[in-house]
Motif scaffolding. Structure first.
Motif, PDB file in Angstrom:
ATOM      1  N   PRO A 113       0.900  -1.354  -0.053  1.00  0.00           N
ATOM      2  CA  PRO A 113      -0.050  -0.063  -0.052  1.00  0.00           C
ATOM      3  C   PRO A 113       0.931   1.299  -0.017  1.00  0.00           C
ATOM      4  CG  PRO A 113       0.005  -0.837   1.997  1.00  0.00           C
ATOM      5  CD  PRO A 113       0.834  -1.857   1.375  1.00  0.00           C
ATOM      6  N   GLY A 114       0.112   2.497  -0.257  1.00  0.00           N
ATOM      7  CA  GLY A 114       1.084   3.752  -0.168  1.00  0.00           C
ATOM      8  C   GLY A 114       1.126   4.066  -1.543  1.00  0.00           C
ATOM      9  N   ARG A 115       1.493   5.505  -1.556  1.00  0.00           N
ATOM     10  CA  ARG A 115       1.518   6.218  -2.799  1.00  0.00           C
ATOM     11  C   ARG A 115       2.964   6.326  -3.352  1.00  0.00           C
ATOM     12  NH1 ARG A 115      -0.503   9.350  -5.287  1.00  0.00           N
ATOM     13  NH2 ARG A 115      -2.686   9.729  -5.149  1.00  0.00           N
ATOM     14  N   PRO A 116       2.949   5.976  -4.564  1.00  0.00           N
ATOM     15  CA  PRO A 116       4.320   5.653  -5.240  1.00  0.00           C
ATOM     16  C   PRO A 116       5.193   6.862  -5.209  1.00  0.00           C
ATOM     17  CG  PRO A 116       2.816   6.134  -7.042  1.00  0.00           C
ATOM     18  CD  PRO A 116       1.869   5.875  -5.701  1.00  0.00           C
ATOM     19  N   GLU A 117       6.663   6.807  -5.042  1.00  0.00           N
ATOM     20  CA  GLU A 117       7.372   8.083  -4.699  1.00  0.00           C
ATOM     21  C   GLU A 117       8.228   8.257  -6.337  1.00  0.00           C
ATOM     22  OE1 GLU A 117       9.679   6.380  -1.865  1.00  0.00           O
ATOM     23  OE2 GLU A 117       7.722   6.162  -0.866  1.00  0.00           O
ATOM     24  N   PRO A 118       8.677   9.463  -6.622  1.00  0.00           N
ATOM     25  CA  PRO A 118       9.189   9.727  -7.832  1.00  0.00           C
ATOM     26  C   PRO A 118      10.083   8.801  -8.593  1.00  0.00           C
ATOM     27  CG  PRO A 118       9.193  11.677  -6.448  1.00  0.00           C
ATOM     28  CD  PRO A 118       8.730  10.584  -5.552  1.00  0.00           C
ATOM     29  N   THR A 119      10.799   7.973  -7.498  1.00  0.00           N
ATOM     30  CA  THR A 119      12.007   7.206  -8.235  1.00  0.00           C
ATOM     31  C   THR A 119      11.479   5.981  -8.815  1.00  0.00           C
ATOM     32  OG1 THR A 119      12.199   6.322  -5.767  1.00  0.00           O
ATOM     33  CG2 THR A 119      13.758   8.143  -6.736  1.00  0.00           C
ATOM     34  N   TRP A 120      10.092   5.398  -8.772  1.00  0.00           N
ATOM     35  CA  TRP A 120       9.456   4.195  -8.941  1.00  0.00           C
ATOM     36  C   TRP A 120       9.415   4.421 -10.529  1.00  0.00           C
ATOM     37  CZ3 TRP A 120       6.717   0.857  -5.136  1.00  0.00           C
ATOM     38  CH2 TRP A 120       7.236   0.913  -4.013  1.00  0.00           C
ATOM     39  N   ASN A 121       9.546   3.223 -11.343  1.00  0.00           N
ATOM     40  CA  ASN A 121       9.181   3.372 -12.881  1.00  0.00           C
ATOM     41  C   ASN A 121       7.817   2.937 -13.132  1.00  0.00           C
ATOM     42  OD1 ASN A 121      12.034   3.571 -13.050  1.00  0.00           O
ATOM     43  ND2 ASN A 121      12.033   1.231 -12.806  1.00  0.00           N
ATOM     44  N   PRO A 122       7.036   3.913 -13.637  1.00  0.00           N
ATOM     45  CA  PRO A 122       5.606   3.527 -14.199  1.00  0.00           C
ATOM     46  C   PRO A 122       5.253   2.386 -15.200  1.00  0.00           C
ATOM     47  CG  PRO A 122       6.104   5.553 -15.060  1.00  0.00           C
ATOM     48  CD  PRO A 122       7.393   5.058 -14.271  1.00  0.00           C
ATOM     49  N   MET A 123       4.359   1.717 -15.310  1.00  0.00           N
ATOM     50  CA  MET A 123       4.173   0.890 -16.432  1.00  0.00           C
ATOM     51  C   MET A 123       2.703   0.750 -16.458  1.00  0.00           C
ATOM     52  SD  MET A 123       5.293  -2.119 -17.919  1.00  0.00           S
ATOM     53  CE  MET A 123       6.932  -2.937 -17.077  1.00  0.00           C
ATOM     54  N   PRO A 124       2.100   0.723 -17.686  1.00  0.00           N
ATOM     55  CA  PRO A 124       0.622   0.588 -17.599  1.00  0.00           C
ATOM     56  C   PRO A 124      -0.020  -0.687 -17.143  1.00  0.00           C
ATOM     57  CG  PRO A 124       1.787   1.096 -19.848  1.00  0.00           C
ATOM     58  CD  PRO A 124       2.801   0.672 -18.827  1.00  0.00           C
TER      59      PRO A 124
ATOM     60  N   ALA B 234       9.602 -12.773  -5.311  1.00  0.00           N
ATOM     61  CA  ALA B 234       9.262 -11.418  -5.742  1.00  0.00           C
ATOM     62  C   ALA B 234      11.045 -10.646  -5.984  1.00  0.00           C
ATOM     63  CB  ALA B 234       8.814 -10.579  -4.858  1.00  0.00           C
ATOM     64  N   VAL B 235      10.801  -9.924  -7.053  1.00  0.00           N
ATOM     65  CA  VAL B 235      12.242  -9.262  -7.428  1.00  0.00           C
ATOM     66  C   VAL B 235      11.920  -7.906  -6.842  1.00  0.00           C
ATOM     67  CG1 VAL B 235      12.824 -10.512  -9.329  1.00  0.00           C
ATOM     68  CG2 VAL B 235      11.298  -8.560  -9.829  1.00  0.00           C
ATOM     69  N   GLY B 236      10.957  -7.383  -6.424  1.00  0.00           N
ATOM     70  CA  GLY B 236      10.598  -6.074  -6.227  1.00  0.00           C
ATOM     71  C   GLY B 236       9.264  -5.703  -5.573  1.00  0.00           C
ATOM     72  N   ARG B 237       8.828  -4.715  -5.387  1.00  0.00           N
ATOM     73  CA  ARG B 237       7.561  -4.169  -4.770  1.00  0.00           C
ATOM     74  C   ARG B 237       6.926  -3.370  -5.915  1.00  0.00           C
ATOM     75  NH1 ARG B 237       9.937  -0.444  -0.566  1.00  0.00           N
ATOM     76  NH2 ARG B 237      12.066  -1.023  -1.763  1.00  0.00           N
ATOM     77  N   ALA B 238       5.694  -3.193  -5.626  1.00  0.00           N
ATOM     78  CA  ALA B 238       4.679  -2.302  -6.511  1.00  0.00           C
ATOM     79  C   ALA B 238       3.873  -1.814  -5.853  1.00  0.00           C
ATOM     80  CB  ALA B 238       3.900  -3.373  -7.647  1.00  0.00           C
ATOM     81  N   ARG B 239       3.460  -0.744  -6.377  1.00  0.00           N
ATOM     82  CA  ARG B 239       2.292   0.128  -5.905  1.00  0.00           C
ATOM     83  C   ARG B 239       1.411   0.686  -6.963  1.00  0.00           C
ATOM     84  NH1 ARG B 239       5.719   3.851  -1.108  1.00  0.00           N
ATOM     85  NH2 ARG B 239       6.126   2.073   0.087  1.00  0.00           N
ATOM     86  N   LEU B 240       0.228   0.928  -6.762  1.00  0.00           N
ATOM     87  CA  LEU B 240      -0.897   1.276  -7.695  1.00  0.00           C
ATOM     88  C   LEU B 240      -0.949   2.760  -7.810  1.00  0.00           C
ATOM     89  CD1 LEU B 240      -3.167  -1.654  -7.325  1.00  0.00           C
ATOM     90  CD2 LEU B 240      -1.429  -1.471  -8.665  1.00  0.00           C
ATOM     91  N   ASP B 241      -1.201   3.131  -8.991  1.00  0.00           N
ATOM     92  CA  ASP B 241      -1.884   4.396  -9.208  1.00  0.00           C
ATOM     93  C   ASP B 241      -2.965   4.320 -10.045  1.00  0.00           C
ATOM     94  OD1 ASP B 241      -1.984   7.236  -9.053  1.00  0.00           O
ATOM     95  OD2 ASP B 241      -0.007   7.395  -9.831  1.00  0.00           O
ATOM     96  N   THR B 242      -3.712   5.181 -10.411  1.00  0.00           N
ATOM     97  CA  THR B 242      -5.014   5.080 -11.252  1.00  0.00           C
ATOM     98  C   THR B 242      -4.892   3.920 -12.369  1.00  0.00           C
ATOM     99  OG1 THR B 242      -4.712   7.373 -11.735  1.00  0.00           O
ATOM    100  CG2 THR B 242      -7.000   6.929 -10.956  1.00  0.00           C
ATOM    101  N   ASP B 243      -3.992   4.444 -13.414  1.00  0.00           N
ATOM    102  CA  ASP B 243      -3.907   3.564 -14.372  1.00  0.00           C
ATOM    103  C   ASP B 243      -2.595   2.906 -14.463  1.00  0.00           C
ATOM    104  OD1 ASP B 243      -5.020   6.158 -16.642  1.00  0.00           O
ATOM    105  OD2 ASP B 243      -3.101   5.650 -15.677  1.00  0.00           O
ATOM    106  N   GLU B 244      -1.474   3.280 -13.658  1.00  0.00           N
ATOM    107  CA  GLU B 244      -0.510   2.661 -13.845  1.00  0.00           C
ATOM    108  C   GLU B 244       0.117   1.999 -12.729  1.00  0.00           C
ATOM    109  OE1 GLU B 244       1.503   6.304 -14.562  1.00  0.00           O
ATOM    110  OE2 GLU B 244       1.847   5.906 -16.662  1.00  0.00           O
ATOM    111  N   VAL B 245       1.105   0.899 -12.641  1.00  0.00           N
ATOM    112  CA  VAL B 245       1.773   0.330 -11.622  1.00  0.00           C
ATOM    113  C   VAL B 245       2.920   0.760 -11.788  1.00  0.00           C
ATOM    114  CG1 VAL B 245       2.430  -1.984 -10.836  1.00  0.00           C
ATOM    115  CG2 VAL B 245       0.385  -1.873 -12.343  1.00  0.00           C
ATOM    116  N   TRP B 246       3.498   1.276 -10.245  1.00  0.00           N
ATOM    117  CA  TRP B 246       4.756   1.656 -10.091  1.00  0.00           C
ATOM    118  C   TRP B 246       5.558   0.640  -9.585  1.00  0.00           C
ATOM    119  CZ3 TRP B 246       6.179   7.067 -10.968  1.00  0.00           C
ATOM    120  CH2 TRP B 246       5.182   7.806 -11.359  1.00  0.00           C
ATOM    121  N   LEU B 247       6.912   0.273 -10.222  1.00  0.00           N
ATOM    122  CA  LEU B 247       7.633  -0.849  -9.819  1.00  0.00           C
ATOM    123  C   LEU B 247       8.856  -0.404  -9.481  1.00  0.00           C
ATOM    124  CD1 LEU B 247       6.989  -2.830 -13.040  1.00  0.00           C
ATOM    125  CD2 LEU B 247       5.720  -3.132 -10.815  1.00  0.00           C
ATOM    126  N   ILE B 248       9.342  -1.060  -8.191  1.00  0.00           N
ATOM    127  CA  ILE B 248      10.751  -0.809  -7.886  1.00  0.00           C
ATOM    128  C   ILE B 248      11.262  -2.047  -7.702  1.00  0.00           C
ATOM    129  CG2 ILE B 248      10.138  -0.418  -5.396  1.00  0.00           C
ATOM    130  CD1 ILE B 248      12.622   1.328  -5.217  1.00  0.00           C
TER     131      ILE B 248
END
Ligand code: TXA
Ligand code: MG
Length: 337
Positions: A238-249, A321-335
């Protein structure tokens, strides 16, 4: 539940076989140690084994058969060496690992493409498998992290109230577990030392590799042979993605959800709409494998409650898992961790 103590006679075997067929758990003697058996062809029944043992993670389980022919129905390839080994050492404390057929549920093999099978040298074990009319998946009948039981009293101390029945037969003759031999490598590799001595195997097999000594109480999880998806898997937090994460549709990701789907993903598979952890465990490996086969850029897994079988599911997810993900409205933020 009340655990029935069954006599190892025709009536007891009949009742035990019926319990297995109906998806229940029966502890039974083999020549090595007592096993905790379930219908090997039912993912739900096998999930109950993990629950009863309190295993905090999934490990591949040995399938017990009553003839070499029955084993050949579960393996997709049977090299001549396997036939020779079965002829010489079965029934007996030798477990053979070969590629599995599709009818063996993924939860039996913890997602591995191989299945370990043996034919035990014990009339009651063989009687149970025949009475059940199905192959019987069984790890040793102890609680997680405890020594294997060699007497039905040990089984009751560990599992009374958690399993349907135990076939009461006193001491098991061999007392240490079977030798596990993988035939998917060349030369074959001994994965666990046990009741069939290496010297006897070498006589028939010739050259053998032996896994760095693992002994009888080694944790099977250390064998590093668990299924890891080839699509990178990210654990949703859970949580809001921070700017260093990579967005993916979202459309380029597959989601393994716990109870309910989320919108926008290329594909969503739900482990259990009712939030039932046993059902989730029973479906976990096959859904992960399915999502992995669809060519997504990333897989996202939603965490499940860390209780009961949820602990084993989360252990598996964290290790895969190789990392963590957070959700935005239509993107997934991957780190990547
Ligand atoms: O004597 C025995 O083998 C007893 C009796 C009940 O048959 N069973 C037993 O099961 O000891 P368990 O679950 O305690 O140990 C099974 C061993 C583990 O080391 C596991 O990693 C290995 O077998 N194994 C099972 N399936 C495998 C597979 N597909 N590939 C590699 N190793 C496997
Ligand atoms: Mg064990």
């Amino acid at each position: 539940m009340e655990t029935k103590v069954l006599e190892p006679n025709a009536a007891g075997l009949g009742e035990a076989g019926e319990i297995i067929r109906r998806g229940g758990l029966v502890a039974f003697p083999t020549e090595t140690v007592y096993g905790l058996g379930a219908n090997a062809l039912s993912a739900e029944a096998v999930a109950k084994i993990y629950e009863a043992k309190g295993r905090p993670r999934f490990d591949p389980i040995i399938v017990h058969v009553s003839s070499p022919r029955e084993a050949e129905g579960l393996w997709s390839q049977v090299p001549p060496l396997a036939r020779k080994l079965m002829e010489r050492f079965w029934p007996g404390p030798l477990t053979l690992v070969l590629p599995k057929k599709g009818i063996v549920p993924d939860i039996v093999t913890a997602g591995l493409p191989t299945v370990a099978i043996r034919m035990p040298d014990h009339p009651v074990a063989l009687g149970l498998i025949r009475a059940a009319g199905v192959p019987v998946a069984a790890p040793s009948a102890n609680r997680f992290g405890r020594p294997s039981p060699t007497h039905h009293q040990h089984v009751l101390e560990e599992l009374a109230g958690r399993i349907d029945a135990v076939l009461a037969c006193g001491d098991t003759p061999v007392g240490i577990e079977s030798t596990v031999l993988s035939l998917v490598e060349n030369p074959p590799r001994v994965l666990r030392l046990g009741g069939t001595p290496l010297e006897a195997l070498r006589e028939l097999v010739g050259e053998l590799k032996v896994e760095p000594f693992v002994g009888r109480s080694a944790s099977p999880g250390t064998l590093r042979r668990h299924y890891v998806p080839s699509t990178p898997l990210f654990l949703l937090e859970p949580g809001r993605p921070e700017p260093t994460w990579n967005p993916m549709p979202r459309s380029r990701c597959g989601l393994l959800a716990f109870r309910s789907p989320k919108l926008g993903f290329g594909r969503v598979e739900v482990l259990s709409p009712e939030g039932d952890l046993r059902q989730a465990a029973a479906r976990f490996f096959s859904l992960l494998r399915l999502l992995d086969s669809l060519g997504f850029s990333a897989l996202v897994a939603e965490p499940v409650p860390e209780e009961g079988l949820g602990l084993a599911i989360m252990d598996r997810l964290k290790r895969a898992a190789v990392g963590r993900a957070r959700l935005d409205t239509d993107e997934v933020w991957l780190i990547r961790d």
